[in-house]
Design a protein around this motif. Structure first.
Motif, PDB file in Angstrom:
ATOM      1  N   PRO A 129       0.829  -1.221   0.000  1.00  0.00           N
ATOM      2  CA  PRO A 129       0.000   0.000   0.000  1.00  0.00           C
ATOM      3  C   PRO A 129       0.856   1.260   0.000  1.00  0.00           C
ATOM      4  O   PRO A 129       1.803   1.387   0.784  1.00  0.00           O
ATOM      5  N   ARG A 130       0.523   2.168  -0.883  1.00  0.00           N
ATOM      6  CA  ARG A 130       1.299   3.402  -0.990  1.00  0.00           C
ATOM      7  C   ARG A 130       1.278   4.192   0.315  1.00  0.00           C
ATOM      8  O   ARG A 130       2.242   4.883   0.657  1.00  0.00           O
ATOM      9  N   GLY A 131       0.190   4.051   1.077  1.00  0.00           N
ATOM     10  CA  GLY A 131       0.082   4.776   2.333  1.00  0.00           C
ATOM     11  C   GLY A 131       1.152   4.401   3.334  1.00  0.00           C
ATOM     12  O   GLY A 131       1.605   5.251   4.116  1.00  0.00           O
ATOM     13  N   LEU A 137       7.810   7.940   5.111  1.00  0.00           N
ATOM     14  CA  LEU A 137       8.557   9.115   4.653  1.00  0.00           C
ATOM     15  C   LEU A 137       8.137  10.370   5.420  1.00  0.00           C
ATOM     16  O   LEU A 137       8.960  11.242   5.710  1.00  0.00           O
ATOM     17  N   ALA A 138       6.856  10.437   5.769  1.00  0.00           N
ATOM     18  CA  ALA A 138       6.370  11.593   6.531  1.00  0.00           C
ATOM     19  C   ALA A 138       6.988  11.636   7.922  1.00  0.00           C
ATOM     20  O   ALA A 138       7.150  12.710   8.511  1.00  0.00           O
ATOM     21  N   LEU A 139       7.339  10.455   8.461  1.00  0.00           N
ATOM     22  CA  LEU A 139       7.984  10.391   9.779  1.00  0.00           C
ATOM     23  C   LEU A 139       9.470  10.707   9.699  1.00  0.00           C
ATOM     24  O   LEU A 139      10.159  10.699  10.723  1.00  0.00           O
ATOM     25  N   GLY A 140       9.971  10.939   8.497  1.00  0.00           N
ATOM     26  CA  GLY A 140      11.382  11.291   8.341  1.00  0.00           C
ATOM     27  C   GLY A 140      12.313  10.104   8.237  1.00  0.00           C
ATOM     28  O   GLY A 140      13.523  10.247   8.445  1.00  0.00           O
ATOM     29  N   MET A 141      11.797   8.930   7.902  1.00  0.00           N
ATOM     30  CA  MET A 141      12.648   7.746   7.781  1.00  0.00           C
ATOM     31  C   MET A 141      13.539   7.863   6.554  1.00  0.00           C
ATOM     32  O   MET A 141      13.132   8.368   5.508  1.00  0.00           O
ATOM     33  N   THR A 142      14.772   7.348   6.696  1.00  0.00           N
ATOM     34  CA  THR A 142      15.665   7.273   5.550  1.00  0.00           C
ATOM     35  C   THR A 142      15.254   6.080   4.688  1.00  0.00           C
ATOM     36  O   THR A 142      14.415   5.266   5.088  1.00  0.00           O
ATOM     37  N   VAL A 150       9.865  -1.057   7.584  1.00  0.00           N
ATOM     38  CA  VAL A 150       8.518  -1.040   7.003  1.00  0.00           C
ATOM     39  C   VAL A 150       8.354  -2.091   5.918  1.00  0.00           C
ATOM     40  O   VAL A 150       7.523  -3.010   6.034  1.00  0.00           O
ATOM     41  N   LEU A 151       9.126  -1.958   4.838  1.00  0.00           N
ATOM     42  CA  LEU A 151       8.887  -2.789   3.665  1.00  0.00           C
ATOM     43  C   LEU A 151       9.151  -4.272   3.914  1.00  0.00           C
ATOM     44  O   LEU A 151       8.324  -5.124   3.561  1.00  0.00           O
ATOM     45  N   ILE A 152      10.304  -4.597   4.513  1.00  0.00           N
ATOM     46  CA  ILE A 152      10.636  -6.017   4.701  1.00  0.00           C
ATOM     47  C   ILE A 152       9.674  -6.703   5.668  1.00  0.00           C
ATOM     48  O   ILE A 152       9.147  -7.790   5.351  1.00  0.00           O
ATOM     49  N   PRO A 153       9.376  -6.152   6.864  1.00  0.00           N
ATOM     50  CA  PRO A 153       8.394  -6.815   7.736  1.00  0.00           C
ATOM     51  C   PRO A 153       7.022  -6.963   7.080  1.00  0.00           C
ATOM     52  O   PRO A 153       6.384  -8.020   7.184  1.00  0.00           O
ATOM     53  N   SER A 154       6.559  -5.916   6.403  1.00  0.00           N
ATOM     54  CA  SER A 154       5.264  -5.989   5.723  1.00  0.00           C
ATOM     55  C   SER A 154       5.278  -7.035   4.622  1.00  0.00           C
ATOM     56  O   SER A 154       4.321  -7.805   4.452  1.00  0.00           O
TER      57      SER A 154
END
Length: 233
Positions: A129-131, A137-142, A150-154
């Motif tokens: 999901p794009r959200g 990114l809104a939280l300032g993650m690199t 985010v991506l790997i666990p999801s």
């Protein structure tokens, strides 16, 4: 069948003091190849989806080769084909590896399951999901934090249903190990058949063991899905 188990039970189910049982060898092949395949597939799936175009193309070619050719042929090339090359025979470390049937079977299974797992994970990544990405990114993650947190666990959670089928396929695929003289369940069944000429009973026990292992894997993955995918309900 009971008589076969009484006489050859140690060979099928537990160690007889001199070697691993067929069940232990099959589980070792399954766990080792599946773990190696998954660990290698995770970064390759990320590169395939988000990485350099040429690297992604190389990974796509790899998956095409290993998904487009029979696993048995791959094992023959690794176990018999590579061992016939002078480059392999003249290198002590390479010859030590490729002359051992167990090593070759694990390598063939790991390469094969890695190719399928890459496609599973890459498919899941494309449907992220794009959200989720925008929130990170809104939280300032690199970019690195985005992948790791985010991506790997999801990706791993949502890939569970499809990956469970791949692990069961690897379990069934371990049966080719007997062609490399690896004493797995099927090799023990073949030896029992040769010793007793009770073909139905010998291979019937092997089939029952494979089925019980598959059922156990299904139960484990279903439990994991209920716990890790509970948010989808």
């Amino acid at each position: 069948m009971i008589e076969i188990l009484k006489e050859f039970g140690p060979s099928f189910l537990w160690s007889d003091g001199y070697r691993w049982s067929g069940l232990a060898v099959t589980l070792w092949l399954l766990v080792t190849s599946a773990v190696i395949g998954l660990l290698v597939a995770i970064p390759l799936a990320l590169i395939r989806t988000y990485g350099n175009r040429w690297l992604a193309l190389a990974i796509q070619l790899y998956t095409l080769v290993f998904r487009g050719t029979p696993l048995f042929v791959q094992l023959l090339i690794i176990y018999s084909g590579l061992a016939s090359l002078s480059l392999i025979r003249e290198s002590p470390s390479l010859w030590w590896f490729f002359r051992d049937g167990m090593h070759c079977v694990i390598l063939a299974l790991a390469l094969n399951t890695c190719a399928y797992t890459i496609e599973i994970l890459a498919g899941v990544l494309r449907t992220t999901p794009r959200g989720e990405i925008e929130a990170a990114l809104a939280l300032g993650m690199t970019r690195r934090q985005l992948f790791i947190l985010v991506l790997i666990p999801s990706m791993l959670r949502r890939a569970l249903p499809a990956y469970s089928n791949e692990v069961i396929f690897v379990l069934h695929a371990t049966a080719i190990a007997f062609t490399a003289t690896v004493p797995d369940i099927l090799k023990i069944a073949a030896d029992v058949n040769a010793a007793t000429f009770k073909t139905f009973q010998a291979y019937g026990i092997a089939a029952l063991l494979y089925m019980l292992l598959a059922c156990a894997l299904v139960a484990v993955f279903r439990l994991a899905e209920r716990r890790l995918l509970a948010y989808q309900r």
